[in-house]
Design an enzyme around this catalytic site. Structure first.
Site, short mmCIF file in Angstrom:
data_model
loop_
_atom_site.label_atom_id
_atom_site.label_comp_id
_atom_site.label_asym_id
_atom_site.label_seq_id
_atom_site.Cartn_x
_atom_site.Cartn_y
_atom_site.Cartn_z
N HIS A 1 -2.34 -8.99 1.90
CA HIS A 1 -1.79 -7.66 2.77
C HIS A 1 -2.97 -7.26 3.80
O HIS A 1 -3.25 -8.14 4.62
CB HIS A 1 -1.67 -6.61 1.44
CG HIS A 1 -1.00 -5.38 2.22
ND1 HIS A 1 -0.28 -5.24 3.33
CD2 HIS A 1 -0.82 -4.17 1.58
CE1 HIS A 1 0.15 -4.01 3.43
NE2 HIS A 1 -0.16 -3.31 2.40
N SER B 1 0.82 -1.26 -0.01
CA SER B 1 0.03 -0.11 0.02
C SER B 1 0.84 1.08 -0.02
O SER B 1 0.54 2.35 -0.73
CB SER B 1 -0.98 0.13 1.06
OG SER B 1 -0.27 -0.44 2.39
N HIS C 1 5.77 -12.86 7.58
CA HIS C 1 5.87 -11.49 7.33
C HIS C 1 7.10 -11.39 6.06
O HIS C 1 7.87 -12.16 6.24
CB HIS C 1 6.17 -10.62 8.37
CG HIS C 1 5.80 -9.13 8.20
ND1 HIS C 1 6.58 -8.55 7.57
CD2 HIS C 1 4.63 -8.45 8.22
CE1 HIS C 1 6.07 -7.28 7.41
NE2 HIS C 1 5.00 -7.34 7.73
N ASP D 1 -2.29 -8.95 12.04
CA ASP D 1 -3.49 -9.20 11.71
C ASP D 1 -4.04 -10.34 12.69
O ASP D 1 -5.22 -10.63 12.67
CB ASP D 1 -3.67 -9.48 10.18
CG ASP D 1 -3.34 -8.40 9.41
OD1 ASP D 1 -3.85 -7.03 9.75
OD2 ASP D 1 -3.15 -8.57 8.41
N1 CMX Z 1 1.05 -19.98 6.14
C1 CMX Z 1 1.49 -20.77 5.01
N2 CMX Z 1 2.49 -20.55 4.07
C2 CMX Z 1 3.06 -19.54 4.38
C3 CMX Z 1 2.73 -18.41 5.30
C4 CMX Z 1 1.65 -18.96 6.07
N3 CMX Z 1 1.08 -18.05 6.96
N4 CMX Z 1 3.82 -17.31 5.18
C5 CMX Z 1 4.48 -17.79 4.33
N5 CMX Z 1 4.39 -18.77 3.84
C6 CMX Z 1 4.88 -19.37 2.50
C7 CMX Z 1 4.71 -18.54 1.43
O1 CMX Z 1 3.30 -18.87 0.68
C8 CMX Z 1 5.91 -19.19 0.43
O2 CMX Z 1 5.55 -20.30 -0.11
P1 CMX Z 1 5.88 -20.64 -1.74
O3 CMX Z 1 7.47 -20.78 -1.68
O4 CMX Z 1 5.10 -22.20 -1.95
O5 CMX Z 1 5.42 -19.60 -2.70
C9 CMX Z 1 6.68 -19.49 1.52
O6 CMX Z 1 6.30 -19.69 2.77
C10 CMX Z 1 7.95 -18.39 1.59
O7 CMX Z 1 7.23 -17.11 1.99
P2 CMX Z 1 8.01 -16.25 3.08
O8 CMX Z 1 9.18 -15.55 2.10
O9 CMX Z 1 8.24 -16.74 4.38
O10 CMX Z 1 6.89 -15.01 2.77
P3 CMX Z 1 6.69 -13.86 1.55
O11 CMX Z 1 7.71 -12.66 1.93
O12 CMX Z 1 6.72 -14.52 0.44
O13 CMX Z 1 5.22 -13.26 2.22
C11 CMX Z 1 3.26 -12.98 3.57
C12 CMX Z 1 4.68 -12.69 3.29
C13 CMX Z 1 2.86 -11.99 4.59
C14 CMX Z 1 2.48 -12.57 1.95
C15 CMX Z 1 3.13 -14.57 3.80
O14 CMX Z 1 3.69 -14.61 5.01
C16 CMX Z 1 1.68 -14.86 4.06
O15 CMX Z 1 1.10 -15.08 3.05
N6 CMX Z 1 1.26 -14.70 5.36
C17 CMX Z 1 -0.37 -14.79 5.39
C18 CMX Z 1 -1.15 -13.63 4.92
C19 CMX Z 1 -1.02 -12.61 6.09
O16 CMX Z 1 -1.13 -12.72 7.22
N7 CMX Z 1 -0.90 -11.40 5.39
C20 CMX Z 1 -0.76 -9.92 6.36
C21 CMX Z 1 0.70 -9.59 6.23
C22 CMX Z 1 0.76 -8.31 7.26
C23 CMX Z 1 0.62 -6.93 6.59
O17 CMX Z 1 -0.01 -6.91 5.41
O18 CMX Z 1 1.28 -6.05 6.98
#
Ligand code: CMX
Length: 425
Positions: A264, A234, A310, A365
Site C-alpha cells: 500500500h 487504510s 493496482h 507511487d
Molecule cells: N509486479 C509484479 N507482480 C505484480 C505486480 C507488480 N507491480 N502487480 C501485480 N502483480 C502480481 C500480483 O503479485 C499477483 O501475483 P500472484 O498471483 O502470484 O499473487 C498477480 O500479479 C495478480 O495481481 P493483481 O490482481 O493484478 O493485483 P492485486 O489487486 O492483487 O494487487 C497491488 C494490487 C497494488 C498490491 C499490486 O499491483 C502490487 O503489489 N503492486 C506493487 C506495489 C505497489 O505499487 N503498491 C502501491 C499501490 C498504490 C496504493 O497503495 O494506492
C-alpha cells in the site's frame, strides 16, 4: 458572511440523512453485488459492500473527487480539497480564508507528543513514529470527552469534526517534527502564521524553498494523495475502527498503520529504492535495455515491481501523470526523474509479457519519489509519512460523514473453508 466548515455541515447533514433513509426505505432490498468464492478468498476484490461519497476510482479514469477528475484539481490548495471532500463543493475565497484560520487555531501540538517521539528508538520507522504521535494525541479527543458526558447520537459528528480539525491542524507539524527528530536535522521549526498548509509543512521540514517550487510540489503532492474511495486498506481500516465509535485519533492511526504496508503506501519508499538501485547497478541513469534486464531480475526473484499495478485501476494512474507533468516542467534534466520516465516506457511491457499483473501501468507511487528526492527529501523511508499527511484528509472526511449519517458498526459475515466446500459439493 462566510460560514465555518461546521456551520456548512450543519446545514447539509439533515438533507444527507433524509436522502439516505429514503434510499434504504424504498430500495433497501435491491441487490448491488454478488460474491464468488474467488472474491471471498481473494481480498473481496470488486465486491460492492460499503458506501463512500468523498471520491470514486473508475478503473479506466482514476480518481474522481466529488465529480471532479483529479487532473482538474491540481491547481487547488489541499485545504480546498479537504473542504470539497467533506462538503461536496469547493469553498469560496472567504470560506477558504476562514477555514485556514480555524486550522491554524487548532494547530498547537501538545508538549507530551514531542516527548513520546524523542523517547522512541533512534532506528524507529518514521511511520511508527507518526502513528504513535497520533495515538498519543488521543488524549485531546473532543469526541471521547463528549461521549463520556452522554451526548445524543445525532450530535456525534460535531466533536468528530472538532477532532478532525485538531488532527488536520497538527499533523503536518508532527510529521515535520518526526523528520527532524528521526534524521537529526536540528531544532524543530515552528509553524508559520501566514503560510498555507502545504507550504508550511515544506518549511517546517526545513527543505530549501527553490524559489517557491518546493511549496508548489508539496501542494501538488498533498492534493494528489488525499483520498482513493473507501475500500483501500487504510480507508477501510479507518472506517472499520471508527464504526465502533472509536474516535478520530484511534481510527486514523489505525488506517495509517495499514498505509505503512509495502503493498500500500510504503510502496513509494520501495519505488525510489528500486530506481536508485537500478542507477547504482548501471552507474547512472540506466538505458532502456538495462531497465528491462533489471525488471526481469526483480520478477524472477519473486518480487513485485513497486509503483506498478493496482487493485482497481486499469490505466496509467492520472496522479502519476500529474507528477510526470510537473517533473517534465521543473526537473526534466534530473537523472532520477529521467530514470522514472524511462522505467515508465519499459516496465508496462515487461509486466504484460510476464502476464500476471492485471494492470501493468504505473500507480501514484511510481512518480512521486523522484520529485521529493530532487527537492531535498533524500530519506525515502520517510515518504509514506507525506502520503499519510495527505491521506488523513480523505480518512477524516469519510469519518465525519459516517458519523453524521449514523453508519452502523461494520460486521461482515465470515465463513469457514469447510463451509465453502459444502456449498460446492
Ligand atoms: N509486479 C509484479 N507482480 C505484480 C505486480 C507488480 N507491480 N502487480 C501485480 N502483480 C502480481 C500480483 O503479485 C499477483 O501475483 P500472484 O498471483 O502470484 O499473487 C498477480 O500479479 C495478480 O495481481 P493483481 O490482481 O493484478 O493485483 P492485486 O489487486 O492483487 O494487487 C497491488 C494490487 C497494488 C498490491 C499490486 O499491483 C502490487 O503489489 N503492486 C506493487 C506495489 C505497489 O505499487 N503498491 C502501491 C499501490 C498504490 C496504493 O497503495 O494506492
Amino acid at each position: 458572511m462566510a460560514k465555518t466548515l461546521k456551520e456548512t455541515m450543519a446545514e447539509l447533514i439533515p438533507g444527507l440523512r433524509d436522502e439516505r433513509s429514503k434510499l434504504v426505505q424504498e430500495h433497501g432490498d435491491k441487490k448491488i453485488s454478488e460474491v464468488s468464492i474467488a472474491q471471498a478468498i481473494g481480498g473481496m476484490r470488486g465486491v460492492k459492500g460499503m458506501v463512500c461519497d468523498t471520491s470514486v476510482v473508475e478503473p479506466d479514469k482514476g480518481l474522481i473527487i466529488r465529480g471532479y477528475p483529479i487532473l482538474k484539481l491540481t491547481d487547488k490548495l489541499p485545504e480546498e480539497i479537504f473542504w470539497l471532500l467533506i462538503t461536496g463543493k469547493l469553498p469560496t475565497a472567504d470560506e477558504l480564508k476562514l477555514f485556514q484560520k480555524e486550522l491554524k487555531a487548532a494547530g498547537e501540538v501538545p508538549a507530551y507528543v514531542w516527548k513520546v517521539l524523542k523517547a522512541m528508538p533512534k532506528s524507529s520507522h518514521p511511520m511508527a513514529m507518526l502513528d504513535c504521535a497520533i495515538l498519543a494525541m488521543e488524549n485531546e479527543s473532543a469526541f471521547r470527552k463528549r461521549y463520556s458526558e452522554g451526548m445524543h447520537k445525532t450530535e456525534y459528528w460535531e466533536p468528530t469534526l472538532d477532532d478532525a480539525m485538531r488532527l488536520m491542524g497538527t499533523i503536518h507539524t508532527i510529521a515535520a517534527g518526526v523528520y527532524r527528530i528521526r534524521y537529526k536535522k536540528g531544532a524543530l521549526i515552528e509553524p508559520s502564521k501566514r503560510l498555507d498548509w502545504a507550504a508550511d509543512y515544506a518549511k517546517m521540514l526545513g527543505l530549501p524553498p527553490k524559489k517557491g517550487e518546493t511549496a508548489r510540489m508539496m501542494r501538488l503532492y498533498l492534493t494528489l494523495h488525499c483520498d482513493h474511495e473507501g475500500g483501500n486498506v487504510s480507508a477501510n481500516t479507518c472506517h472499520t475502527v471508527g464504526s465502533a465509535l472509536s474516535d478520530a485519533f484511534y481510527a486514523v492511526s489505525a488506517g495509517l498503520n495499514g498505509l505503512a504496508g509495502p503493498l500500500h503506501g510504503l510502496a513509494n519508499q520501495e519505488c525510489l529504492n528500486w530506481i536508485l538501485e537500478t542507477m547504482e547497478r548501471f552507474g547512472g541513469a540506466p538505458s532502456e535495455e538495462d531497465i528491462r534486464d533489471y525488471a526481469w531480475e526483480t520478477l524472477r526473484g519473486g518480487k513485485v515491481i513497486p509503483g506498478y499495478g493496482h487493485a482497481v485501476l486499469r490505466v496509467t494512474d492520472p496522479r502519476f501523470t500529474a507528477f510526470n507533468e510537473f517533473g517534465n516542467k521543473y526537473l526534466k534534466k534530473d537523472p532520477v526523474f529521467q530514470t522514472v520516465d524511462r522505467v515508465f516506457r519499459i516496465v508496462p511491457n515487461v509486466l504484460k509479457e510476464h502476464g500476471k499483473a492485471k494492470n501493468p501501468w504505473p500507480n501514484v507511487d511510481a512518480g512521486s519519489g523522484a520529485l521529493l528526492y530532487y527537492y531535498g527529501l533524500k530519506e525515502f523511508q520517510y515518504y509514506t509519512v507525506l502520503f499519510s499527511v495527505s491521506r488523513c484528509m480523505g480518512m477524516l472526511a469519510q469519518l465525519v460523514l459516517n458519523r453524521a449519517l449514523g453508519t452502523p458498526i461494520t460486521r461482515p459475515k465470515s465463513v469457514s473453508t469447510r463451509w465453502l466446500f459444502d456449498q460446492v459439493k
